[in-house]
Design a protein around this motif. Structure first.
Motif, mmCIF file in Angstrom:
data_model
loop_
_atom_site.group_PDB
_atom_site.id
_atom_site.type_symbol
_atom_site.label_atom_id
_atom_site.label_comp_id
_atom_site.label_asym_id
_atom_site.label_seq_id
_atom_site.Cartn_x
_atom_site.Cartn_y
_atom_site.Cartn_z
ATOM 1 N N ILE A 1 -57.577 29.282 -46.332
ATOM 2 C CA ILE A 1 -57.124 30.665 -46.464
ATOM 3 C C ILE A 1 -55.664 30.688 -46.053
ATOM 4 O O ILE A 1 -55.344 30.590 -44.867
ATOM 5 N N GLY A 2 -54.768 30.798 -47.018
ATOM 6 C CA GLY A 2 -53.353 30.695 -46.699
ATOM 7 C C GLY A 2 -53.073 29.342 -46.078
ATOM 8 O O GLY A 2 -53.443 28.296 -46.622
ATOM 9 N N GLU A 3 -52.411 29.318 -44.917
ATOM 10 C CA GLU A 3 -52.106 28.071 -44.225
ATOM 11 C C GLU A 3 -53.306 27.530 -43.441
ATOM 12 O O GLU A 3 -53.281 26.396 -42.959
ATOM 13 N N LEU A 4 -54.336 28.339 -43.314
ATOM 14 C CA LEU A 4 -55.468 28.049 -42.431
ATOM 15 C C LEU A 4 -56.560 27.282 -43.160
ATOM 16 O O LEU A 4 -56.838 27.539 -44.329
ATOM 17 N N GLU A 5 -57.184 26.325 -42.453
ATOM 18 C CA GLU A 5 -58.376 25.660 -42.966
ATOM 19 C C GLU A 5 -59.513 25.835 -41.955
ATOM 20 O O GLU A 5 -59.312 25.684 -40.748
ATOM 21 N N LEU A 6 -60.691 26.158 -42.476
ATOM 22 C CA LEU A 6 -61.856 26.432 -41.646
ATOM 23 C C LEU A 6 -63.055 25.640 -42.141
ATOM 24 O O LEU A 6 -63.155 25.317 -43.330
ATOM 25 N N THR A 7 -63.972 25.363 -41.229
ATOM 26 C CA THR A 7 -65.298 24.866 -41.589
ATOM 27 C C THR A 7 -66.300 25.951 -41.245
ATOM 28 O O THR A 7 -66.346 26.428 -40.108
ATOM 29 N N VAL A 8 -67.087 26.351 -42.227
ATOM 30 C CA VAL A 8 -68.087 27.399 -42.005
ATOM 31 C C VAL A 8 -69.242 26.770 -41.235
ATOM 32 O O VAL A 8 -69.907 25.859 -41.722
ATOM 33 N N ALA A 9 -69.452 27.247 -39.998
ATOM 34 C CA ALA A 9 -70.352 26.552 -39.078
ATOM 35 C C ALA A 9 -71.735 27.178 -38.959
ATOM 36 O O ALA A 9 -72.744 26.467 -38.998
ATOM 37 N N ASP A 10 -71.806 28.497 -38.795
ATOM 38 C CA ASP A 10 -73.086 29.136 -38.491
ATOM 39 C C ASP A 10 -73.116 30.545 -39.064
ATOM 40 O O ASP A 10 -72.077 31.213 -39.150
ATOM 41 N N PRO A 11 -74.314 31.028 -39.412
ATOM 42 C CA PRO A 11 -74.428 32.448 -39.745
ATOM 43 C C PRO A 11 -74.225 33.290 -38.495
ATOM 44 O O PRO A 11 -74.472 32.832 -37.374
ATOM 45 N N CYS A 12 -73.744 34.500 -38.668
ATOM 46 C CA CYS A 12 -73.540 35.418 -37.548
ATOM 47 C C CYS A 12 -74.794 36.272 -37.381
ATOM 48 O O CYS A 12 -75.066 37.157 -38.200
ATOM 49 N N ARG A 13 -75.566 35.980 -36.336
ATOM 50 C CA ARG A 13 -76.801 36.720 -36.072
ATOM 51 C C ARG A 13 -76.451 38.046 -35.415
ATOM 52 O O ARG A 13 -75.759 38.095 -34.396
ATOM 53 N N ARG A 14 -76.941 39.134 -35.990
ATOM 54 C CA ARG A 14 -76.572 40.474 -35.548
ATOM 55 C C ARG A 14 -77.500 41.001 -34.464
ATOM 56 O O ARG A 14 -78.676 40.649 -34.388
ATOM 57 N N CYS A 15 -76.913 41.874 -33.634
ATOM 58 C CA CYS A 15 -77.633 42.458 -32.515
ATOM 59 C C CYS A 15 -77.458 43.971 -32.544
ATOM 60 O O CYS A 15 -76.932 44.538 -33.510
ATOM 61 N N GLY A 16 -77.858 44.633 -31.479
ATOM 62 C CA GLY A 16 -77.801 46.087 -31.419
ATOM 63 C C GLY A 16 -76.406 46.666 -31.451
ATOM 64 O O GLY A 16 -76.238 47.870 -31.662
ATOM 65 N N PHE A 17 -75.378 45.834 -31.249
ATOM 66 C CA PHE A 17 -74.002 46.330 -31.305
ATOM 67 C C PHE A 17 -73.703 46.973 -32.652
ATOM 68 O O PHE A 17 -72.953 47.951 -32.744
ATOM 69 N N THR A 18 -74.294 46.448 -33.725
ATOM 70 C CA THR A 18 -73.972 46.911 -35.082
ATOM 71 C C THR A 18 -74.462 48.320 -35.373
ATOM 72 O O THR A 18 -73.989 48.945 -36.323
ATOM 73 N N ILE A 19 -75.389 48.835 -34.587
ATOM 74 C CA ILE A 19 -75.946 50.156 -34.891
ATOM 75 C C ILE A 19 -75.257 51.270 -34.102
ATOM 76 O O ILE A 19 -75.526 52.450 -34.315
ATOM 77 N N ILE A 20 -74.340 50.900 -33.186
ATOM 78 C CA ILE A 20 -73.676 51.866 -32.310
ATOM 79 C C ILE A 20 -72.467 52.466 -33.017
ATOM 80 O O ILE A 20 -71.799 51.796 -33.806
ATOM 81 N N ALA A 21 -72.170 53.723 -32.725
ATOM 82 C CA ALA A 21 -70.969 54.360 -33.257
ATOM 83 C C ALA A 21 -69.728 53.588 -32.822
ATOM 84 O O ALA A 21 -69.653 53.088 -31.700
ATOM 85 N N GLN A 22 -68.766 53.493 -33.735
ATOM 86 C CA GLN A 22 -67.558 52.721 -33.483
ATOM 87 C C GLN A 22 -66.323 53.610 -33.605
ATOM 88 O O GLN A 22 -66.359 54.671 -34.229
ATOM 89 N N GLU A 23 -65.210 53.128 -33.061
ATOM 90 C CA GLU A 23 -63.927 53.820 -33.178
ATOM 91 C C GLU A 23 -63.570 54.013 -34.656
ATOM 92 O O GLU A 23 -63.836 53.154 -35.485
ATOM 93 N N GLY A 24 -62.986 55.180 -34.970
ATOM 94 C CA GLY A 24 -62.584 55.450 -36.345
ATOM 95 C C GLY A 24 -63.619 56.207 -37.154
ATOM 96 O O GLY A 24 -63.527 56.260 -38.386
ATOM 97 N N GLY A 25 -64.631 56.765 -36.503
ATOM 98 C CA GLY A 25 -65.601 57.587 -37.215
ATOM 99 C C GLY A 25 -66.763 56.841 -37.831
ATOM 100 O O GLY A 25 -67.420 57.344 -38.748
ATOM 101 N N VAL A 26 -67.051 55.638 -37.373
ATOM 102 C CA VAL A 26 -68.204 54.878 -37.848
ATOM 103 C C VAL A 26 -69.423 55.324 -37.042
ATOM 104 O O VAL A 26 -69.507 55.077 -35.843
ATOM 105 N N ASP A 27 -70.367 56.003 -37.699
ATOM 106 C CA ASP A 27 -71.503 56.601 -37.002
ATOM 107 C C ASP A 27 -72.567 55.571 -36.636
ATOM 108 O O ASP A 27 -72.665 54.498 -37.238
ATOM 109 N N SER A 28 -73.401 55.928 -35.674
ATOM 110 C CA SER A 28 -74.541 55.080 -35.316
ATOM 111 C C SER A 28 -75.564 55.081 -36.446
ATOM 112 O O SER A 28 -75.709 56.063 -37.178
ATOM 113 N N ASP A 29 -76.275 53.956 -36.607
ATOM 114 C CA ASP A 29 -77.234 53.832 -37.709
ATOM 115 C C ASP A 29 -78.163 52.656 -37.406
ATOM 116 O O ASP A 29 -77.819 51.498 -37.629
#
Length: 250
Positions: free
Chosen positions: A185-213
């Motif tokens: 990606i541009g100058e950067l090289e990455l190795t895709v290592a692991d899936p990102c396992r989601r937790c309860g953080f994703t359902i909480i309201a966030q800055e910028g008007g992202v509602d809980s769900d």
């Protein structure tokens, strides 16, 4: 595998970049992002604690911390952290006024402190080792929206460092299929290592008007084994900018 996984193929282009100078607080959108071997430069330098107990903020595990992702954070020109509670003003974070504002917003005494690897007085250790780079695609966000039409899969809910814009692929969360692949990606090289396992953080309201769900997480549990996005190791450090192509190189 479809063309999206062919070596040399352009999978998409960068459409968003974020760093998170304070763990669990809202991220800071960037016009360019320097990445070193440990991840995004100046990422997660600070944390938030309960001043009375020393407990580190855990919005995913305790309702007392649910307001934390609504607190904005940014680095000033001199590298110092600034924070802003909703409807408040930007304040230098390592200052009593900032702690008072955060405490009033959360309803108990809290304090922003540097993590110990910064070597500052009053520092403390993070509760987990951060992953170097978190990458997410708009195709996966589109698939989440297809499965949960009433939901708002705003990327800020998932706290990526790099958002890659690519065409939707119905029935697929494409970056989950990239585990073990190398990408540039541009100058950067990455190795895709692991899936990102989601937790309860994703359902909480966030800055910028992202509602809980709560159905956001339920949908990922049912359809993608809790996962959305991927964690990447840094193979070659570099700078990333919006518009940079994302290519498979191995």
């Amino acid at each position: 595998m479809s063309g999206a996984g062919q070596t040399g193929h352009v999978a998409g282009r960068v459409s968003g970049l974020w760093r998170y100078p304070a763990s669990s607080l809202a991220g800071e959108s960037l016009a360019e992002m320097a990445v070193n071997a440990d991840g995004a430069a100046s990422d997660r330098l600070f944390g938030l604690v309960d001043a009375a107990t020393g407990e580190i903020a855990r919005p995913d595990a305790s309702a007392k911390w649910h307001g934390v992702p609504s607190i904005a954070a940014r680095l000033a020109g001199d590298g110092g952290l600034e924070i802003r509670v909703p409807a408040g003003q930007w304040l230098p974070a390592l200052d009593e006024a900032a702690d008072r504002a955060v405490s009033a917003f959360l309803g108990f005494e809290a304090s922003i402190r540097p993590f110990r690897h910064e070597g500052a007085a009053g520092a403390f250790s993070p509760r987990y080792k951060k992953a170097p780079i978190h990458l997410l695609t708009t195709a996966s966000l589109a698939e989440l929206k297809r499965l949960h039409p009433r939901g708002n899969p705003d990327p800020r809910r998932f706290r990526p460092n790099i958002l890659v814009d690519m065409q939707p692929l119905p029935g697929r969360f494409p970056e989950t299929e990239w585990i073990g692949r190398k990408i540039a990606i541009g100058e950067l090289e990455l190795t895709v290592a692991d899936p990102c396992r989601r937790c309860g953080f994703t359902i909480i309201a966030q800055e910028g008007g992202v509602d809980s769900d709560a159905d956001i997480l339920r949908t990922l549990v049912r359809n993608n084994a809790h996962n959305l996005g991927v964690y990447c190791e840094v193979t070659r450090p570099g700078t990333v900018r919006p518009g940079d192509a994302t290519r498979f190189i191995g």
